[in-house]
Design a protein around this motif. Structure first.
Motif, PDB file in Angstrom:
ATOM      1  N   ASP A  94      -6.943   0.587  -4.481  1.00 15.27           N
ATOM      2  CA  ASP A  94      -6.216  -0.557  -4.012  1.00 15.27           C
ATOM      3  C   ASP A  94      -4.900  -0.224  -3.301  1.00 15.27           C
ATOM      4  O   ASP A  94      -4.158   0.210  -4.321  1.00 15.27           O
ATOM      5  CB  ASP A  94      -6.201  -1.507  -5.300  1.00 15.27           C
ATOM      6  N   VAL A  95      -4.785  -0.469  -2.051  1.00 16.58           N
ATOM      7  CA  VAL A  95      -3.500   0.399  -1.553  1.00 16.58           C
ATOM      8  C   VAL A  95      -2.356  -0.436  -2.002  1.00 16.58           C
ATOM      9  O   VAL A  95      -2.049  -1.762  -2.341  1.00 16.58           O
ATOM     10  CB  VAL A  95      -3.688   0.031   0.082  1.00 16.58           C
ATOM     11  N   GLY A  96      -1.304   0.621  -2.676  1.00 18.42           N
ATOM     12  CA  GLY A  96      -0.192  -0.063  -2.925  1.00 18.42           C
ATOM     13  C   GLY A  96       0.104  -0.266  -4.346  1.00 18.42           C
ATOM     14  O   GLY A  96       0.862  -0.329  -5.277  1.00 18.42           O
ATOM     15  N   SER A 101     -12.924  -2.754  -4.409  1.00 23.98           N
ATOM     16  CA  SER A 101     -13.708  -2.486  -3.378  1.00 23.98           C
ATOM     17  C   SER A 101     -13.172  -2.834  -2.056  1.00 23.98           C
ATOM     18  O   SER A 101     -12.967  -4.047  -1.815  1.00 23.98           O
ATOM     19  CB  SER A 101     -15.016  -3.251  -3.738  1.00 23.98           C
ATOM     20  N   PHE A 102     -12.935  -1.821  -1.331  1.00 21.32           N
ATOM     21  CA  PHE A 102     -12.314  -2.048   0.073  1.00 21.32           C
ATOM     22  C   PHE A 102     -13.042  -1.225   1.205  1.00 21.32           C
ATOM     23  O   PHE A 102     -13.677  -0.386   0.878  1.00 21.32           O
ATOM     24  CB  PHE A 102     -10.795  -1.267  -0.104  1.00 21.32           C
ATOM     25  N   LEU A 147     -13.193  -6.375   0.201  1.00 22.13           N
ATOM     26  CA  LEU A 147     -14.418  -6.822   0.147  1.00 22.13           C
ATOM     27  C   LEU A 147     -14.603  -7.835  -0.971  1.00 22.13           C
ATOM     28  O   LEU A 147     -15.712  -8.782  -0.828  1.00 22.13           O
ATOM     29  CB  LEU A 147     -15.246  -5.815  -0.130  1.00 22.13           C
ATOM     30  N   ASP A 148     -13.615  -7.978  -1.856  1.00 26.57           N
ATOM     31  CA  ASP A 148     -13.986  -8.990  -3.082  1.00 26.57           C
ATOM     32  C   ASP A 148     -13.488 -10.351  -2.543  1.00 26.57           C
ATOM     33  O   ASP A 148     -13.576 -11.476  -3.501  1.00 26.57           O
ATOM     34  CB  ASP A 148     -13.357  -8.419  -4.151  1.00 26.57           C
ATOM     35  N   VAL A 149     -12.725 -10.304  -1.514  1.00 29.61           N
ATOM     36  CA  VAL A 149     -12.061 -11.718  -1.176  1.00 29.61           C
ATOM     37  C   VAL A 149     -12.859 -12.095   0.059  1.00 29.61           C
ATOM     38  O   VAL A 149     -13.278 -11.600   1.101  1.00 29.61           O
ATOM     39  CB  VAL A 149     -10.771 -11.670  -0.510  1.00 29.61           C
ATOM     40  N   PRO A 183      -6.125  -8.219   7.085  1.00 29.36           N
ATOM     41  CA  PRO A 183      -6.327  -7.290   6.076  1.00 29.36           C
ATOM     42  C   PRO A 183      -5.410  -7.136   5.009  1.00 29.36           C
ATOM     43  O   PRO A 183      -4.192  -7.497   5.217  1.00 29.36           O
ATOM     44  CB  PRO A 183      -6.326  -6.083   7.074  1.00 29.36           C
ATOM     45  N   VAL A 184      -5.532  -6.329   4.138  1.00 37.22           N
ATOM     46  CA  VAL A 184      -4.519  -5.953   2.942  1.00 37.22           C
ATOM     47  C   VAL A 184      -3.378  -5.210   3.476  1.00 37.22           C
ATOM     48  O   VAL A 184      -2.234  -5.643   3.467  1.00 37.22           O
ATOM     49  CB  VAL A 184      -5.194  -4.980   1.858  1.00 37.22           C
ATOM     50  N   VAL A 185      -3.655  -4.341   4.619  1.00 38.48           N
ATOM     51  CA  VAL A 185      -2.762  -3.574   5.086  1.00 38.48           C
ATOM     52  C   VAL A 185      -3.239  -2.890   6.320  1.00 38.48           C
ATOM     53  O   VAL A 185      -4.529  -2.866   6.688  1.00 38.48           O
ATOM     54  CB  VAL A 185      -2.217  -2.402   4.158  1.00 38.48           C
ATOM     55  N   VAL A 186      -2.400  -2.760   7.256  1.00 40.93           N
ATOM     56  CA  VAL A 186      -3.057  -1.875   8.583  1.00 40.93           C
ATOM     57  C   VAL A 186      -2.047  -0.564   8.609  1.00 40.93           C
ATOM     58  O   VAL A 186      -0.668  -0.602   8.667  1.00 40.93           O
ATOM     59  CB  VAL A 186      -2.479  -2.929   9.909  1.00 40.93           C
ATOM     60  N   LEU A 187      -2.703   0.460   8.768  1.00 43.29           N
ATOM     61  CA  LEU A 187      -1.815   1.654   8.791  1.00 43.29           C
ATOM     62  C   LEU A 187      -1.813   1.938  10.412  1.00 43.29           C
ATOM     63  O   LEU A 187      -2.679   1.880  11.159  1.00 43.29           O
ATOM     64  CB  LEU A 187      -2.903   2.732   8.330  1.00 43.29           C
TER      65      LEU A 187
END
Length: 460
Positions: free
Chosen positions: A129-131, A137-138, A153-155, A161-165
Motif C-alpha cells: 500500500d503506497v504511502g 492488493s494493488f 484492486l479491493d475497490v 488511481p491511488v497514486v501516479v508515479l
C-alpha cells in the motif's frame, strides 16, 4: 302550536340519538376508536404479507422458496478463486479487467473493470500500500504515457488511481520537469523481498527504481542503447536485476552499484522476455523477436542451449509453479507450445493454435501447476493443460502430490493432431465455409494434395 312544535323537536332529538348510537356501534365493530393508536408494524401487516416478510423463506404461505441472487453469488470472491488482471484496449476506451477463475468449477468471468486514460502496455501486481507501508492488493500499470498508475484492486468502483508515479511538477521557474520517464513504460517488476521497490523499463532507454514509500525514483540505470523491453528480479537475491533491450542485449545488475557492477550478454535478436529459472536460480531464459529461446547460466557467457521455438516473436514464457521441466511459450505466430526442458534437452510435448490470433503473454497459476492464462489479440484463455492426454501421460510421473492426472483419452486432441499442418484461421475458415456451404468440412488445399501425389510417385 307549542305542543306540536315540542313534539317535532322530540322527533329530531330522537333521530340524532339514533345516529349517535349507530356511529358508536360502527366504531365498536371496526375498532375505529383505537385506529390512530395502532403500531406502525401492525399497519404494515394489514397492508399485506408481501411487505411483512423479508423473503419467501420466512413466509409460511409461500411454498416456492427463493433460490438466491446468482449475481450476488458471482460477485463474491471465494477462498478458492484466483484473480487475473488483464489490460484491454478497445477503439473507444482502455481498461483493466479483473477476472475471477475457479479451478474446481472451471468458471471464468469479469468481476469488475477499471477505466484507464491511456493504452495499457504492462500490469504488475504488488502487495504494498503506497504511502502506508502495509499489505494490500494493488496493480501497477504502465501505459503509452511516461507515467505509472497504481490502482487498488479491493475497490470495485475506482474513479482514479491511488497514486501516479512520474507526474510532472512545476519548478520555481514554472518550467515543467519530471523525475520519471520521458517515454512509454514497457515493463514493470515489483521486488517481493524489498516491498517498497518497483522497477520500470521504458522506451526512453532507461530503467528506474522507485521507492514506493516516497513515490519517487531513487536510481536511474542507463546501460542500454535502445528501448528497454523487460525486467526481472532474481528471487533469491533482492539486489540482482535482469533487463532485456531492443539493442539485443541482456544485462544483469547489482543494484547497489548498477552503473559499474553489471554483466552483459549479446543475443541474436531484440529481447522480448526474460525469466529466472525458479528451480535453479543461477539460470535464466531470454526470448527474442526472431523466435528463439536462450537458456543462460548467469555465471557463464555462452548459452546452455539455444531453442528455435517459434516462427515469429516469442512474446510469452513461463514455467509451471511446481512441475520441473514444464515450460510454456507463446508467440505472434498464434501458437502456444508446451515444452519439456528437463536435463537441458528441450523437446516439444504439445503445440496448439488457441484461436486468439496473435498471442502476447502467458502466466501460470501459483496454486495450480497445470493451469495457464494466455493473453491474445482477441481475448484471454485460461487452460488446464491436463485436458490433453499427451500432457497427462508425459508429466504424470512429475505431478506434485495431491494433483490428479487421471482422465480419458482426448479424442478431439487426436483428431487435431491428425489434422496438423492443415489448421486454418477462424476468419479463413468462415470464408471456406461460405464457399462450400453450410455443413461442409474444409479439407486440405489442392496444392497439398498435388505435393502428396508427386511424393508418392517418386516413391513408386
Amino acid at each position: 302550536m307549542e305542543e306540536e312544535e315540542i313534539s317535532e323537536d322530540d322527533k329530531h332529538g330522537a333521530s340524532k340519538r339514533k345516529m349517535v348510537d349507530d356511529e358508536a356501534d360502527i366504531e365498536a365493530k371496526y375498532g375505529l376508536a383505537d385506529y390512530d393508536d395502532e403500531d406502525e408494524n401492525d399497519v404494515l401487516k394489514g397492508i399485506g404479507d408481501l411487505t411483512y416478510y423479508a423473503s419467501n423463506a420466512e413466509d409460511p404461505y409461500v411454498t416456492l422458496k427463493d433460490e438466491g441472487d446468482s449475481d450476488d453469488e458471482d460477485f463474491e470472491i471465494k477462498a478458492t478463486d484466483n484473480l487475473i488482471v488483464v489490460g484491454k484496449a478497445e477503439k473507444d476506451f482502455c481498461c483493466l479487467e479483473v477476472y475471477v477463475y475457479n479451478e474446481d468449477l472451471g468458471n471464468l468471468y469479469v468481476h469488475h473493470d477499471i477505466l484507464l486514460s491511456s493504452f495499457p502496455l504492462v500490469v504488475e501486481w504488488l502487495n504494498y500500500d503506497v504511502g502506508e507501508d502495509k499489505p494490500g492488493s494493488f496493480v501497477a500499470v504502465g501505459t503509452m504515457e511516461p507515467e505509472i498508475e497504481i490502482w487498488d484492486l479491493d475497490v470495485v468502483d475506482s474513479l482514479e488511481p491511488v497514486v501516479v508515479l512520474g507526474t510532472k511538477a512545476k519548478s520555481k521557474k514554472k518550467k515543467k520537469k519530471t523525475d520519471g520517464h520521458t517515454d512509454a513504460v514497457l515493463d514493470l517488476a515489483w521486488n517481493a523481498d524489498v516491498r517498497n521497490v518497483l522497477g520500470s523499463a521504458s522506451a526512453d532507454c532507461t530503467i528506474k527504481l522507485w521507492d514506493l514509500s516516497e513515490g519517487k525514483p531513487v536510481t536511474t540505470i542507463m546501460q542500454h542503447d535502445d528501448k528497454v523491453q523487460c525486467l526481472a528480479w532474481r528471487p533469491s537475491d533482492s539486489s540482482c536485476l535482469l533487463s532485456g533491450s531492443f539493442d539485443k542485449t541482456v544485462n544483469m545488475y547489482d543494484c547497489r552499484n548498477p552503473s559499474k557492477d553489471y554483466k552483459t550478454w549479446t543475443l541474436n535478436g531484440e529481447v522480448e522476455n526474460i525469466l529466472w529459472d525458479k528451480f535453479n536460480q543461477s539460470y535464466f531464459y531470454a526470448t527474442t523477436d526472431n523466435g528463439y529461446v536462450f537458456y543462460m547460466d548467469s555465471r557463464l557467457q555462452k548459452p546452455v542451449f539455444l531453442l528455435s521455438a517459434h516462427d515469429e516473436s516469442v512474446t510469452g514464457i513461463c514455467q509451471s509453479s511446481s512441475v520441473p521441466g514444464l515450460l510454456i511459450t507463446t508467440s505472434t505466430d498464434k501458437t502456444m507450445k508446451v515444452w519439456d526442458i528437463q536435463n537441458n534437452k528441450p523437446s516439444t510435448v504439445l503445440e496448439r493454435n488457441l484461436r486468439l490470433n496473435q498471442l502476447f503473454c502467458a502466466d501460470v497459476c501459483p496454486e495450480a501447476p497445470f493451469v495457464f492464462a494466455i493473453g491474445g489479440e482477441k481475448e484471454i484463455k485460461v487452460w488446464d493443460i491436463r485436458e490433453s492426454a499427451t500432457v497427462r501421460k508425459h508429466f504424470a510421473s512429475r505431478a506434485p502430490v495431491g494433483v490428479t492426472m487421471e482422465g480419458d483419452d482426448d479424442v478431439k486432441e487426436e483428431m487435431e493432431e491428425a489434422m496438423k499442418g492443415m489448421m486454418i484461421d477462424k476468419e479463413e475458415e468462415e470464408d471456406v465455409q461460405t464457399l462450400l456451404g453450410e455443413g461442409a468440412t474444409a479439407g486440405p488445399s489442392t496444392k497439398k494434395k498435388k505435393k502428396k501425389k508427386r511424393k508418392s510417385q517418386k516413391q513408386n
